[in-house]
Design a protein around this motif. Structure first.
Motif, mmCIF file in Angstrom:
data_model
loop_
_atom_site.group_PDB
_atom_site.id
_atom_site.type_symbol
_atom_site.label_atom_id
_atom_site.label_comp_id
_atom_site.label_asym_id
_atom_site.label_seq_id
_atom_site.Cartn_x
_atom_site.Cartn_y
_atom_site.Cartn_z
ATOM 1 N N GLY A 26 0.707 -1.160 -0.134
ATOM 2 C CA GLY A 26 0.071 0.091 0.178
ATOM 3 C C GLY A 26 0.796 1.227 0.068
ATOM 4 N N LEU A 27 2.097 1.305 -0.167
ATOM 5 C CA LEU A 27 2.824 2.173 -0.270
ATOM 6 C C LEU A 27 4.084 2.249 -1.441
ATOM 7 C CD1 LEU A 27 5.658 1.487 1.128
ATOM 8 C CD2 LEU A 27 4.538 1.864 3.012
ATOM 9 N N ALA A 28 4.643 3.318 -1.918
ATOM 10 C CA ALA A 28 5.684 3.249 -2.806
ATOM 11 C C ALA A 28 6.885 2.640 -2.036
ATOM 12 C CB ALA A 28 5.710 4.692 -3.546
ATOM 13 N N PHE A 29 7.295 1.540 -1.899
ATOM 14 C CA PHE A 29 8.225 1.211 -1.220
ATOM 15 C C PHE A 29 9.591 2.080 -1.201
ATOM 16 C CE2 PHE A 29 9.712 -1.687 1.780
ATOM 17 C CZ PHE A 29 10.883 -2.390 1.293
ATOM 18 N N ASP A 30 10.011 2.137 -2.423
ATOM 19 C CA ASP A 30 11.486 2.717 -2.747
ATOM 20 C C ASP A 30 11.322 4.194 -2.153
ATOM 21 O OD1 ASP A 30 12.245 1.192 -5.520
ATOM 22 O OD2 ASP A 30 12.052 0.308 -3.631
ATOM 23 N N ASP A 31 10.285 4.858 -2.013
ATOM 24 C CA ASP A 31 10.279 6.091 -1.476
ATOM 25 C C ASP A 31 10.280 6.339 0.009
ATOM 26 O OD1 ASP A 31 7.932 7.431 -4.004
ATOM 27 O OD2 ASP A 31 10.088 7.207 -4.123
ATOM 28 N N TYR A 32 10.561 5.231 0.500
ATOM 29 C CA TYR A 32 10.517 5.087 2.429
ATOM 30 C C TYR A 32 11.568 4.769 2.831
ATOM 31 C CZ TYR A 32 5.369 6.259 2.121
ATOM 32 O OH TYR A 32 4.326 6.833 2.042
ATOM 33 N N ALA A 33 11.725 5.081 4.260
ATOM 34 C CA ALA A 33 12.920 4.447 5.157
ATOM 35 C C ALA A 33 11.960 3.419 5.850
ATOM 36 C CB ALA A 33 13.459 5.622 5.946
ATOM 37 N N ILE A 34 12.685 2.513 6.274
ATOM 38 C CA ILE A 34 11.993 1.386 7.293
ATOM 39 C C ILE A 34 12.765 1.217 8.188
ATOM 40 C CG2 ILE A 34 11.224 -0.887 7.434
ATOM 41 C CD1 ILE A 34 9.309 0.510 5.404
ATOM 42 N N GLY A 35 12.165 1.291 9.503
ATOM 43 C CA GLY A 35 12.898 1.315 10.694
ATOM 44 C C GLY A 35 12.323 0.025 11.506
ATOM 45 N N TRP A 36 13.512 -0.551 12.176
ATOM 46 C CA TRP A 36 13.101 -1.522 13.472
ATOM 47 C C TRP A 36 13.140 -1.081 14.764
ATOM 48 C CZ3 TRP A 36 10.899 -6.292 12.612
ATOM 49 C CH2 TRP A 36 10.973 -6.819 11.139
ATOM 50 N N PHE A 37 12.171 -1.275 15.524
ATOM 51 C CA PHE A 37 12.196 -0.623 16.885
ATOM 52 C C PHE A 37 11.883 -1.963 17.821
ATOM 53 C CE2 PHE A 37 12.285 3.887 15.519
ATOM 54 C CZ PHE A 37 11.725 3.507 14.286
ATOM 55 N N ILE A 51 16.746 1.600 7.371
ATOM 56 C CA ILE A 51 17.408 1.617 6.165
ATOM 57 C C ILE A 51 16.610 2.558 5.246
ATOM 58 C CG2 ILE A 51 15.766 -0.329 5.540
ATOM 59 C CD1 ILE A 51 18.460 -1.163 3.806
ATOM 60 N N GLY A 52 17.250 3.411 4.353
ATOM 61 C CA GLY A 52 16.786 4.170 3.496
ATOM 62 C C GLY A 52 16.485 3.310 2.150
ATOM 63 N N ILE A 53 15.579 2.798 1.555
ATOM 64 C CA ILE A 53 15.218 1.907 0.657
ATOM 65 C C ILE A 53 15.920 2.567 -0.637
ATOM 66 C CG2 ILE A 53 13.524 0.624 -0.763
ATOM 67 C CD1 ILE A 53 13.663 -0.035 2.165
ATOM 68 N N GLY A 56 19.824 3.179 0.055
ATOM 69 C CA GLY A 56 20.786 1.615 0.750
ATOM 70 C C GLY A 56 21.195 2.296 2.034
ATOM 71 N N ASP A 57 21.288 3.382 2.460
ATOM 72 C CA ASP A 57 21.968 3.725 3.687
ATOM 73 C C ASP A 57 21.438 3.121 4.721
ATOM 74 O OD1 ASP A 57 22.447 7.277 2.736
ATOM 75 O OD2 ASP A 57 23.497 5.376 2.252
ATOM 76 N N THR A 58 22.382 2.682 5.796
ATOM 77 C CA THR A 58 21.734 1.870 6.978
ATOM 78 C C THR A 58 22.334 2.221 8.157
ATOM 79 O OG1 THR A 58 23.712 0.463 6.621
ATOM 80 C CG2 THR A 58 21.852 -0.256 5.618
ATOM 81 N N TYR A 59 21.571 2.335 9.297
ATOM 82 C CA TYR A 59 21.990 2.852 10.447
ATOM 83 C C TYR A 59 21.537 1.775 11.644
ATOM 84 C CZ TYR A 59 21.593 6.655 7.386
ATOM 85 O OH TYR A 59 21.667 7.860 6.316
ATOM 86 N N TYR A 60 22.414 1.835 12.572
ATOM 87 C CA TYR A 60 22.280 0.879 13.680
ATOM 88 C C TYR A 60 22.162 1.787 15.159
ATOM 89 C CZ TYR A 60 22.992 -2.587 10.183
ATOM 90 O OH TYR A 60 22.999 -3.141 9.058
ATOM 91 N N SER A 61 21.554 1.315 16.078
ATOM 92 C CA SER A 61 22.048 1.689 17.240
ATOM 93 C C SER A 61 23.168 1.007 18.136
ATOM 94 C CB SER A 61 20.652 1.482 18.377
ATOM 95 O OG SER A 61 20.942 -0.119 18.479
ATOM 96 N N ASN A 62 23.902 1.627 18.978
ATOM 97 C CA ASN A 62 25.069 1.192 19.441
ATOM 98 C C ASN A 62 24.969 0.018 19.912
ATOM 99 O OD1 ASN A 62 26.565 3.681 18.461
ATOM 100 N ND2 ASN A 62 26.234 4.681 20.691
ATOM 101 N N SER A 63 24.112 -0.445 20.698
ATOM 102 C CA SER A 63 23.769 -1.737 21.441
ATOM 103 C C SER A 63 23.660 -2.751 20.590
ATOM 104 C CB SER A 63 22.172 -1.502 22.285
ATOM 105 O OG SER A 63 21.194 -1.323 21.252
ATOM 106 N N VAL A 64 23.343 -2.514 18.922
ATOM 107 C CA VAL A 64 23.259 -3.807 18.236
ATOM 108 C C VAL A 64 24.280 -3.676 16.949
ATOM 109 C CG1 VAL A 64 20.751 -4.120 18.806
ATOM 110 C CG2 VAL A 64 21.754 -2.698 16.461
ATOM 111 N N SER A 71 18.617 -5.201 5.565
ATOM 112 C CA SER A 71 18.678 -5.213 4.421
ATOM 113 C C SER A 71 17.416 -5.048 3.803
ATOM 114 C CB SER A 71 19.450 -6.332 3.682
ATOM 115 O OG SER A 71 18.771 -7.591 4.089
ATOM 116 N N SER A 72 17.457 -4.856 2.231
ATOM 117 C CA SER A 72 15.997 -4.622 1.676
ATOM 118 C C SER A 72 15.880 -5.390 0.280
ATOM 119 C CB SER A 72 15.445 -3.215 1.792
ATOM 120 O OG SER A 72 16.439 -2.609 0.716
ATOM 121 N N ASP A 73 14.798 -5.719 0.003
ATOM 122 C CA ASP A 73 14.529 -6.478 -1.284
ATOM 123 C C ASP A 73 13.459 -5.679 -1.922
ATOM 124 O OD1 ASP A 73 13.793 -8.015 -3.451
ATOM 125 O OD2 ASP A 73 14.308 -10.091 -2.360
ATOM 126 N N SER A 74 13.715 -4.625 -2.758
ATOM 127 C CA SER A 74 12.518 -3.993 -3.457
ATOM 128 C C SER A 74 11.409 -4.752 -4.144
ATOM 129 C CB SER A 74 13.005 -2.965 -4.087
ATOM 130 O OG SER A 74 13.628 -1.805 -3.194
#
Length: 125
Positions: A26-37, A51-53, A56-64, A71-74
């Motif tokens: 229901g969204l334009a996947f490539d136009d979004y960032a997806i986060g895990w919380f 991750i910015g779809i 492809g930029d990725t980001y992590y908290s220091n704890s992980v 990763s992503s699969d468009s």
């Protein structure tokens, strides 16, 4: 209607691995960032990885950092969170969320617009 479906949680021993999946519709996947919380009992929700779809930029908290990989699969509108070297303190309900592409790199949960249901990860010692 935007929907996010998280899956892959379970029970694992300390030192083990799990892979979570978050499939969006229901969204334009490539136009979004997806986060895990994640949110552990009695604790505040915290950002784990994002991750910015499109870029492809990725980001992590220091704890992980160094243990988790996002990763992503468009083609499948899916984001994965590979979790290795799990620790008991990683036990939590993990949720994925979608935000505008400008949110890539932002792990503040209140900045995200759409949320899926959580999946429980339990790490035994």
């Amino acid at each position: 209607e935007v929907q996010l479906q998280a899956s892959g949680g379970g029970l694992v021993q300390a030192g083990g691995s799990l892979r979570l999946s978050c499939t969006a519709s229901g969204l334009a996947f490539d136009d979004y960032a997806i986060g895990w919380f994640r949110q552990a009992p009695g604790k505040e929700r915290e950002g784990v990885s994002g991750i910015g779809i499109r870029n492809g930029d990725t980001y992590y908290s220091n704890s992980v950092k160094g243990r988790f990989t996002i990763s992503s699969d468009s083609a499948k509108n899916t984001v994965y969170l590979q979790m290795n070297s799990l620790k008991p303190e990683d036990t939590a309900v993990y949720s994925c969320a979608a935000g505008g592409a400008d949110k890539a790199g932002n792990l503040d949960w209140w900045e995200y617009d759409y949320w899926g249901q959580g999946t429980l990860v339990t790490v035994s010692s």
